[in-house]
Scaffold this active site. Structure first.
Site, short mmCIF file in Angstrom:
data_model
loop_
_atom_site.label_atom_id
_atom_site.label_comp_id
_atom_site.label_asym_id
_atom_site.label_seq_id
_atom_site.Cartn_x
_atom_site.Cartn_y
_atom_site.Cartn_z
N HIS A 167 -9.95 1.90 0.04
CA HIS A 167 -8.50 1.74 0.05
C HIS A 167 -8.05 1.10 -1.26
O HIS A 167 -8.36 -0.06 -1.54
CB HIS A 167 -8.08 0.89 1.26
CG HIS A 167 -6.60 0.74 1.41
ND1 HIS A 167 -5.69 1.50 0.70
CD2 HIS A 167 -5.86 -0.07 2.21
CE1 HIS A 167 -4.47 1.15 1.04
NE2 HIS A 167 -4.54 0.19 1.94
N CYS B 211 0.81 -1.22 0.00
CA CYS B 211 0.00 0.00 0.00
C CYS B 211 0.84 1.27 0.00
O CYS B 211 0.29 2.38 0.01
CB CYS B 211 -0.98 -0.03 1.17
SG CYS B 211 -1.96 -1.55 1.11
N HIS C 197 -2.80 8.16 5.80
CA HIS C 197 -2.96 6.83 5.19
C HIS C 197 -4.23 6.17 5.72
O HIS C 197 -4.90 5.45 4.98
CB HIS C 197 -1.74 5.96 5.51
CG HIS C 197 -1.84 4.58 4.94
ND1 HIS C 197 -1.77 4.34 3.58
CD2 HIS C 197 -2.03 3.35 5.51
CE1 HIS C 197 -1.90 3.04 3.35
NE2 HIS C 197 -2.07 2.43 4.50
#
Lengths: 125, 424
Positions: free
Chosen positions: B348, B173, B311
């Site tokens: 996400h 990620c 994040h």
């Protein structure tokens, strides 16, 4: 739509091979069955044109009519990846395996037709 | 030192497939989630996905795919693409046009391409199944280039005839944030004049559902609250797919051709937790270091930061860890930076997240807004002291940070500066 429902119910016209043809014009399925069942060479010719048209990376050069002398790379714009894809399509369609050496022998449409015919006939015998 | 600026952005995302609709979604805090059924199995506990609208890519066969009007792709590129490659192609076309460039302007050695995706587990699974059924005797010749990690750089570099630095980044990620960081370095070093950076992922079951096995996905069935970063009741992230592309250029090149500048990509920092394969360090050790390094690299004081795109994915552990890290770096600052996670709206995007969120920051900076914290009702006590605006604010910004964290504790922080601020 009736063609599709027939294809689902008739074992002769269903299965993984015919399923591969469903994105081509309906005549391709008829040609496939006609060649496989009766060895109809004219049907094989039409089937090859349909498959080559579908796999052509250069639509401007795509084959419109049969010419046994037409070369896959120079005349109808195929590259090595498109040839590999076409070979894989025929392998899957006829459940055959084609070696690299065999592919290297095929340069023209006529050679391709002769090759597929020989390969499939050998499989049936 | 050479500077790098962002001159073009492109989006295929759950909250819009062009800049205008993405901007409207940010302003109105309009999320991109829908209820879905995975693998025709209603028993799968995960119910919500950040869906990509306007595309039909559920088939493994590209001949079945459909995409929004306005794009024209031939079989020579489609035959070796995965679904997320199609998204990426659309986002890149947007970014290139937005930068005022033509595709032909990328066909040279001064242009690079950095990409990030997990590859296509969806297509890889299909091709490996074919190989398995044929007992190793047959396989699709496009199987490798369409589906392995790296498929984006293979295909996009070929399509745009890019001849400079071309490679992919794999840090889960944090991947596309790494891509942006190294793009900045390449430009600073004078190796490239422009780099197209793109992150993309697929919203297919094969990409998203493995995270359910890790218990990382929200099982909240309500699209309006499943993704709620920093909220006390958050229970996991909501997956999404799509693509985000950014055109990063050396500043003098951009100015010479009169390009519109979104923001300067002014610095970056990275540091690892050295802690766990999957979990963030409980006190955000690596992220703290990454933010400090990024601020130093950009010559920015912590007190100058206006907004941080966190994040925060809406997982219980990750958000808390980031909240600690933010308090550690910014706790003593008199004017707290605004903080939000746009994953509350988009979901996400995994490898795509860093590129998507940097593009969202660039757009927000240019438009003079700060995205609010959608779906946040009861902030986690760990967030005490953080400035978490509930609504999108009409506020100009001069400095923004974008955080990304990936598996193995890889942390990346990127710094954006307003274009005018970069030259004062």
């Amino acid at each position: 739509m009736s063609t599709q429902s027939n294809a689902c119910t008739n074992p002769a016209t269903s299965g993984p091979s015919v399923d591969k043809l469903r994105r081509l014009p309906p005549s391709a399925t008829e040609d496939f069955l006609s060649f496989k069942g009766k060895g109809d060479e004219e049907a094989l010719t039409r089937l090859i044109i349909a498959v080559l048209t579908d796999h052509s990376p250069d639509k401007a050069k795509a084959v419109t009519q049969w010419g046994p002398e037409l070369r896959l790379i120079e005349d109808i714009g195929f590259d090595s990846l498109a040839i590999a894809e076409t070979v894989f399509f025929f392998e899957d369609l006829f459940q055959i395996s084609i070696s690299n050496e065999e592919i290297m022998q095929v340069r023209t449409l006529g050679e391709l037709r002769a090759f597929v015919k020989t390969k499939v006939t050998a499989l049936a015998s | 030192m050479r500077r790098a600026v962002i001159t073009g952005i492109g989006f295929i995302s759950s909250i819009g497939n062009d800049r205008a609709s993405v901007l409207a979604s940010l302003r109105e805090l309009r999320h991109g989630f829908e209820q879905v059924t995975w693998l025709d199995n209603p028993r799968v506990a995960v119910k919500v996905l950040g869906t990509v609208k306007g595309f039909q890519v559920a088939s493994t066969e590209w001949r079945d795919w459909r995409w929004p009007e306005g794009y024209s792709f031939g079989s020579e590129i489609l035959r070796s693409l995965a679904p997320h490659g199609l998204y990426a192609l659309c986002a890149c076309e947007q970014a290139v046009a937005d930068a005022g460039l033509r595709a032909a302007d990328l066909a040279n050695v001064d242009t690079g391409l950095f990409t990030a995706s997990a590859g296509s587990p969806f297509l890889l699974h299909h091709h490996l199944k074919t190989l398995d059924v044929a007992r190793g005797e047959r396989g699709n010749p496009m199987g490798v280039v369409s589906s392995i990690s790296g498929t984006l750089n293979f295909n996009l570099a070929t399509h745009f005839h890019i001849q400079g630095a071309v490679c992919g980044f794999v840090s889960a990620c944090a991947s596309s944030s790494h891509a942006l960081g190294y793009a900045l370095d390449e430009i600073r070093l004078g190796r490239q004049k422009r780099i197209l950076v793109v992150g993309a992922e697929e919203p297919h079951a094969e990409t998203v559902l493995p995270f359910a096995a890790m218990r990382a996905l929200s099982i909240n069935p309500d699209p309006g609250s499943a993704s709620r970063p920093f909220d006390r009741r958050r229970d996991g992230f909501v997956g999404t797919g799509g693509a985000a592309a950014l055109l990063v250029e050396e500043e003098s090149e951009a100015l010479a051709r009169g390009a519109t500048i979104y923001a300067e990509l002014a610095g970056w920092g990275q540091a690892a937790d050295g802690h766990s394969v999957a979990m963030s360090h409980p006190e955000g050790r690596g992220l703290i270091e990454a933010m400090k390094r990024a601020l130093k690299d950009a010559s920015v004081e912590s007190s100058e930061v206006d907004y941080i795109n966190a994040h925060a994915t809406s997982t219980p552990v990750g958000d808390k860890s980031e909240a600690f890290a933010l308090r550690s770096v910014f706790g003593a600052v008199p004017r707290q930076p605004r903080v939000s996670s746009t994953k509350a709206l988009t979901g996400h995007g995994l490898s795509m997240a860093g590129a998507l969120e940097t593009a969202l920051c660039a757009l927000s900076m240019k438009e003079g807004i700060i995205p609010g914290c959608a779906h946040l009702q009861e902030p986690d006590p760990a967030c005490e002291g953080l400035d978490l605006p509930r609504a999108t604010l009409a506020e100009p910004t001069r400095v923004m940070l974008n955080n990304s964290s990936g598996f193995g504790g890889s942390n990346v922080c990127l710094v954006l500066k307003a274009a005018a601020a970069s030259r004062t």
